[in-house]
Enzyme design. Structure first.
Site, PDB file in Angstrom:
ATOM      1  CD  GLU A   1     -39.569  17.744   8.799  1.00  0.00           C
ATOM      2  OE1 GLU A   1     -39.698  16.457   8.548  1.00  0.00           O
ATOM      3  OE2 GLU A   1     -39.520  18.189   9.614  1.00  0.00           O
TER       4      GLU A   1
ATOM      5  CG  ASP B   1     -38.672  21.865  15.955  1.00  0.00           C
ATOM      6  OD1 ASP B   1     -39.724  22.058  15.693  1.00  0.00           O
ATOM      7  OD2 ASP B   1     -37.592  21.118  15.763  1.00  0.00           O
TER       8      ASP B   1
ATOM      9  CG  HIS C   1     -39.258  22.434  12.460  1.00  0.00           C
ATOM     10  ND1 HIS C   1     -39.743  21.326  13.007  1.00  0.00           N
ATOM     11  CD2 HIS C   1     -38.947  22.171  11.160  1.00  0.00           C
ATOM     12  CE1 HIS C   1     -39.855  20.321  12.333  1.00  0.00           C
ATOM     13  NE2 HIS C   1     -39.264  20.823  11.044  1.00  0.00           N
TER      14      HIS C   1
END
Ligand code: ACM
Length: 775
Positions: free
Chosen positions: A340, A209, A279
Site C-alpha cells: 500500500e 505501522d 505505513h
C-alpha cells in the site's frame, strides 16, 4: 465497508431443513468420542481407536529421552500450572522397547521414519508413548493433552488409540498487529501459547505501522519516544469519537528477547515486520528528515508523511534498524512490508525523479522494486531472507523474496509461477480475522467484509490454477489480525476464536480429513468448553445457522442446539433480543400461524461463563400469494426516469422532477454514471413470474436502492413474497454519488444497482433476469 451488500442469501427452504433436523433428533450435547478425530483440532492424519483406556494421574511416571528437552519442560510446567500434577520425570532407557515401559514415554526412538514435525501417539491400557523429535514431540504432547477432559481432577481417563500425524504445510502462521492497538508482553504470550497448542509454528509480529512504532531501537531512540505514542485511542475510519488522549506503548529489546524465547520454547518462530517504504508515519514523525523533498509553494503530496524517500540517509537508517532487529530475532525470515505505498511523494520529488533517471527506472513501481531489492540485498548479506506483501511483485520481484499474498490469491499465484515461495493469506478467503464474522448488525464493530468460520475453514491455500510443480511453492498459510478495531484483549479473542481453530486445520490437516460439519458441530464443543473454562472471550455460535431469516408458510418447527457444552438457549416471540430472563428452550418449538399473520422467533445462546451469541431473528409470515395483474402489452424492457441531483436517500425520489426518461432492456445504472456524478433513477415495469411460489428479493445496497413488487416494499428483513404466476408491477429507486478516491486497503465502495431473486425451492440467489422485464 458495506455490510448490507453482503447479507447471506435467505431461503424459504431453510425451514424445511430445520424441520429435517428435528426429525433426525440431533443431540445438543456432543461428546468427543462420537467422531473420527476424537475431538482433536487440527484433525490428525490418522486415528485408530481401540478399546480400553489408560488413566493418567500423579502416579504416572514420565520417561523422556531427555528430561530437559523443551517440549518435556513445557509439559511439566503445563501439568503443574493447569492440572495440579507434579509427575516425576526420569530419563528413558533407550535400550528398552517403549512398549515394555509403563507410564508416559516421550522418545525420539523411531522418529526418523516420521515426516518433519510428525509424531506417533499410542495409548494402551498399559502406557502412553509419544514418538517424535523436537516439534514433533511437542505436537504429540499437544494432541495427548487435547484428549484430557476440560475439567481438572486427580485422574484422567484417556481412550486407547493410535494417532499418526504430521502437517500439510511447513509454514503455519498467525499475524498480530500491535501498532494500531498495543498489546502487552503478557497478552502477546497468551496468543502465542494458544496458537502453539493448535500446532501453528509462526507468529508474525506486525511491530511497525503508521499508528505506532513498537520496538525499541537503541540507535534511534525517538522511534519509540515519539513514534510509539499518539494523541488518540481510536483512529482512522473507526466510528468512535476522537478522544485526544495519549495512547501507545512499545517493547524494550529485553522484552522482545523474552517473547522470542517464550515462542521458541513452544516451537514458534517469530517473524518481525518492519514496514517500508510506506505505513511509516510513526517513524517519519520521529525522523521527518527521511521524508521526500517537496515543491516550494505547492501543497505537499498525499502520503508525504507516510512514505520514506529512497535517499542514502533512509537506507542507512533502515539498515541500522534491521541490524538491531536481526540481532533480536533469529528468524530466517524478516518481513519488510511493502504494501500500500502511495507513490505521489516520489512522483513529485526532484530527488526521486533524478534517482530513477540515474538507475534507469521507468516508473515509481520500479523505484519501489529498487527500494525492496536494496533492502533484500542487505538482509541476504546477513544470511536472512525477506518476506513482503504481494505489492512487492509490482515493478519486479526481488530475487529471493517470499511473497505474502493478501489482496487476493493472484499475487501468490503469480509469485509461485515465478518460482518464488508463497504464503497464502488472502483477505478474500477468510484469512483476515479483523473482518466481521457474520452479516448481522449485532456483530461488534470491525473492518470490511465478513468472513465466516466456514469460509476460513473451507479455504485451500493451494490454488487449482497452479500446476503440481508450481504448487510446491505454496509453503503455507496464515491468519491476520489487524487491530484498527481491536482495542481490547476481549475483542482480540473474539476476532480470532473460533476462526483460528479453522485456520489451524487448514494449515495442518490433509484436505481429505477435513469436514466442516464434524468440525463445527462436534469437535469445536470441547475447545469452546476449554475457552469458557479459561475465561477467554470467543464468538459464541448462534443456535440457528441462518441469523436473519424470513420464511413464508403456515407451520414451522424449530429444533435449537448449541455446540458449546452446558450452554442455554433463550428465545422470545415479542420482537426483542433474548436475555437470560426470557424463555429457556428445552424442546422443539412448533408454530401454527393464522392466515396473513406474522410471528417472530429470536434466539440467543448463553454459555456457562455468561458469554452470549448474537441474537438470531426468524420472521414467519403466513401470507396468501399476491394475484397476478392484468398487464397484456407484452413489451419487453423497463422504463426509467432520471433526476440529476445529489440525493441522500431513495425516499427523496418521490418528491423530485425528473429530467430524462427512456426504455431500456435491463436494469443497469452503470451507463448513467458515465455522464452523471450524482443522480437518482426510478425504474417502472412488470416482472413476469413464471411459477406460483415464494420469491426472495435482495438488493446490493439497501442504503442506495429500494424495491417494490405490487406496491409492497421488500426490505432487508422482509424480503420474501409469495407470488402467483403472471405479471407483477416492479418499481426500483436508486441513488448514486461518485465516491472519493481509494487509499490502500480503505477502498470506498459504491454498490452497483443489483436486484437478486431466489426462486421457490432453490438456494441460488440470481440477478434479476432482464428477459422477465416488461413495460
Ligand atoms: C495489508 O493488509 N495491507 C497487508
Amino acid at each position: 465497508m458495506n455490510l448490507k451488500t453482503l447479507t447471506l442469501p435467505k431461503c424459504l427452504a431453510i425451514a424445511a431443513l430445520l424441520f429435517a433436523a428435528f426429525q433426525t433428533g440431533k443431540a445438543s450435547a456432543q461428546t468427543t468420542t462420537d467422531n473420527p478425530h476424537m475431538g482433536i483440532i487440527p484433525a490428525p492424519a490418522s486415528v485408530t481407536k481401540n478399546t480400553g483406556s489408560y488413566t493418567f494421574s500423579q502416579l504416572t511416571l514420565i520417561k523422556a529421552d531427555n528430561p530437559k528437552d523443551k517440549a518435556v519442560l513445557w509439559l511439566k510446567d503445563y501439568l503443574q500450572s493447569n492440572r495440579h500434577l507434579n509427575n516425576k520425570i526420569s530419563k528413558f532407557n533407550s535400550k528398552l522397547k517403549p512398549a515394555k515401559s509403563a507410564g508416559l514415554i516421550l522418545t525420539a526412538k523411531g522418529a526418523d521414519k516420521l515426516p518433519k514435525e510428525g509424531y506417533k501417539l499410542t495409548i494402551t491400557n498399559h502406557n502412553i508413548t509419544i514418538v517424535g523429535k523436537d516439534a514433533g514431540l511437542f505436537y504429540g504432547i499437544q494432541t495427548l493433552l487435547q484428549l484430557f477432559p476440560v475439567e481438572t481432577s486427580g485422574s484422567y481417563k484417556l481412550p486407547c488409540a493410535v494417532i499418526e500425524d504430521s502437517p500439510r504445510f511447513g509454514y503455519r502462521g498467525m499475524m498480530l498487529d500491535v501498532s494500531r492497538h498495543f498489546f502487552s508482553i503478557a497478552e502477546v504470550k497468551k496468543v502465542i501459547e494458544l496458537i502453539a497448542s493448535y500446532k501453528l509454528n509462526t507468529f508474525h509480529w506486525h511491530l511497525v505501522d503508521g499508528q505506532g512504532w513498537r520496538i525499541e531501537i537503541k540507535k534511534y531512540p525517538k522511534l519509540t519516544q515519539v513514534g510509539a505514542f499518539r494523541q488518540q485511542t481510536m483512529f482512522g475510519s473507526n466510528r468512535d469519537w476522537p478522544d485526544s488522549l495519549s495512547y501507545g506503548g512499545f517493547y524494550t529489546q529485553d522484552q522482545i528477547k523474552e517473547v522470542v524465547k517464550f515462542a521458541a520454547d513452544r516451537y514458534i518462530n517469530v517473524i518481525p515486520e518492519i514496514e517500508m517504504p510506506a505505513h511509516s508515519e510513526a517513524a517519519l514523525r520521529a525522523y521527518p528528515e527521511l521524508k521526500c523533498d517537496t515543491v516550494a509553494g505547492q501543497p505537499p503530496p498525499r502520503d508525504i508523511n507516510n512514505l520514506y524517500c529512497p535517499t542514502e540517509q533512509t537506507f542507512t537508517f533502515l539498515e541500522d534498524v534491521l541490524t538491531e532487529v536481526m540481532a533480536l530475532f533469529p528468524s530466517k525470515y524478516i518481513h519488510i512490508g511493502g504494501d500500500e505505498a502511495g507513490k505521489e511523494p516520489w512522483k513529485q520529488s526532484a530527488f526521486c525523479q533524478a534517482l530513477m533517471k540515474e538507475k534507469g527506472l521507468k516508473d515509481e513501481k520500479e523505484l519501489q522494486s529498487y527500494f525492496i531489492q536494496r533492502i533484500e540485498k542487505f538482509i541476504n548479506s546477513k544470511g536472512r531472507s525477506i518476506i513482503g506483501w504481494d505489492e512487492i511483485l509490482e515493478g519486479g520481484l526481488a530475487p529471493n523474496a517470499t511473497v505474502m499474498s493478501w489482496q487476493g490469491e493472484e499475487g501468490g499465484i503469480n509469485a509461485a509461477r515465478q518460482h518464488h515461495n508463497v504464503i497464502m493469506t488472502p483477505q478474500t478467503t477468510g484469512n483476515y480475522f479483523d473482518h466481521y464474522q457474520s452479516g448481522s448488525p449485532q456483530e461488534p464493530v470491525s473492518f470490511g467484509r465478513y468472513a465466516t468460520l466456514q469460509e476460513t475453514y473451507n479455504y485451500d491455500p493451494v490454488s487449482k490454477q497452479l500446476t503440481p510443480d508450481e504448487q510446491k511453492y505454496v509453503i503455507g498459510t496464515q491468519g491476520n489480525l489487524w487491530t484498527e478495531y481491536v482495542p481490547t484483549v476481549a475483542k482480540l479473542q473474539y476476532q480470532i476464536f473460533p476462526r483460528v481453530f479453522a485456520l489451524s486445520e487448514v494449515a495442518w490437516s490433509q484436505p481429505k480429513n477435513k469436514d466442516y460439519t464434524n468440525f463445527s458441530e462436534v469437535r469445536l464443543a470441547k475447545h469452546f468448553a476449554k475457552l469458557d473454562a479459561m475465561n477467554y472471550n470467543y464468538r459464541v455460535p448462534t443456535a440457528l445457522t441462518t441469523i436473519d431469516t424470513m420464511v413464508v408458510g403456515p407451520h414451522f418447527v424449530y429444533t435449537l442446539t448449541s455446540v458449546v457444552p452446558g450452554a442455554k438457549i433463550y428465545y422470545t416471540l415479542n420482537g426483542r433480543d433474548p436475555l437470560d430472563t426470557d424463555l429457556q428452550y428445552d424442546s422443539p418449538l412448533t408454530f401454527a400461524i393464522p392466515q396473513n399473520e406474522k410471528r417472530e422467533l429470536r434466539t440467543r445462546v448463553i454459555t456457562p461463563s455468561g458469554r452470549r451469541s448474537i441474537a438470531t431473528r426468524t420472521l414467519m409470515y403466513n401470507k396468501a400469494p399476491l394475484p397476478a395483474g392484468s398487464y397484456t402489452a407484452n413489451k419487453q424492457g423497463i422504463k426509467y426516469k432520471l433526476a440529476k441531483n445529489t440525493f441522500t436517500s431513495p425516499d427523496q425520489l418521490s418528491y423530485v422532477a425528473f429530467t430524462d426518461s427512456a426504455t431500456v432492456a435491463k436494469i443497469d445504472a452503470e451507463p448513467l454514471k458515465k455522464d452523471n456524478p450524482n443522480f437518482g433513477v426510478v425504474y417502472d415495469g412488470y416482472l413476469n413470474i413464471l411459477a406460483d411460489g415464494t420469491y426472495n428479493f435482495t438488493l446490493a445496497s439497501y442504503a442506495a436502492s429500494q424495491l417494490f413488487i405490487d406496491g409492497v416494499q421488500l426490505t432487508e428483513s422482509e424480503y420474501a413474497l409469495p407470488l402467483a404466476k403472471g405479471f407483477h408491477q416492479i418499481r426500483i429507486k436508486y441513488i448514486y454519488n461518485a465516491p472519493p478516491p481509494a487509499t490502500g486497503r480503505y477502498r470506498p465502495r459504491v454498490a452497483p444497482l443489483k436486484v437478486y431473486v431466489t426462486a421457490p425451492g432453490t438456494f441460488e440467489k440470481k440477478e434479476l433476469n432482464a428477459a422477465d422485464l416488461y413495460n
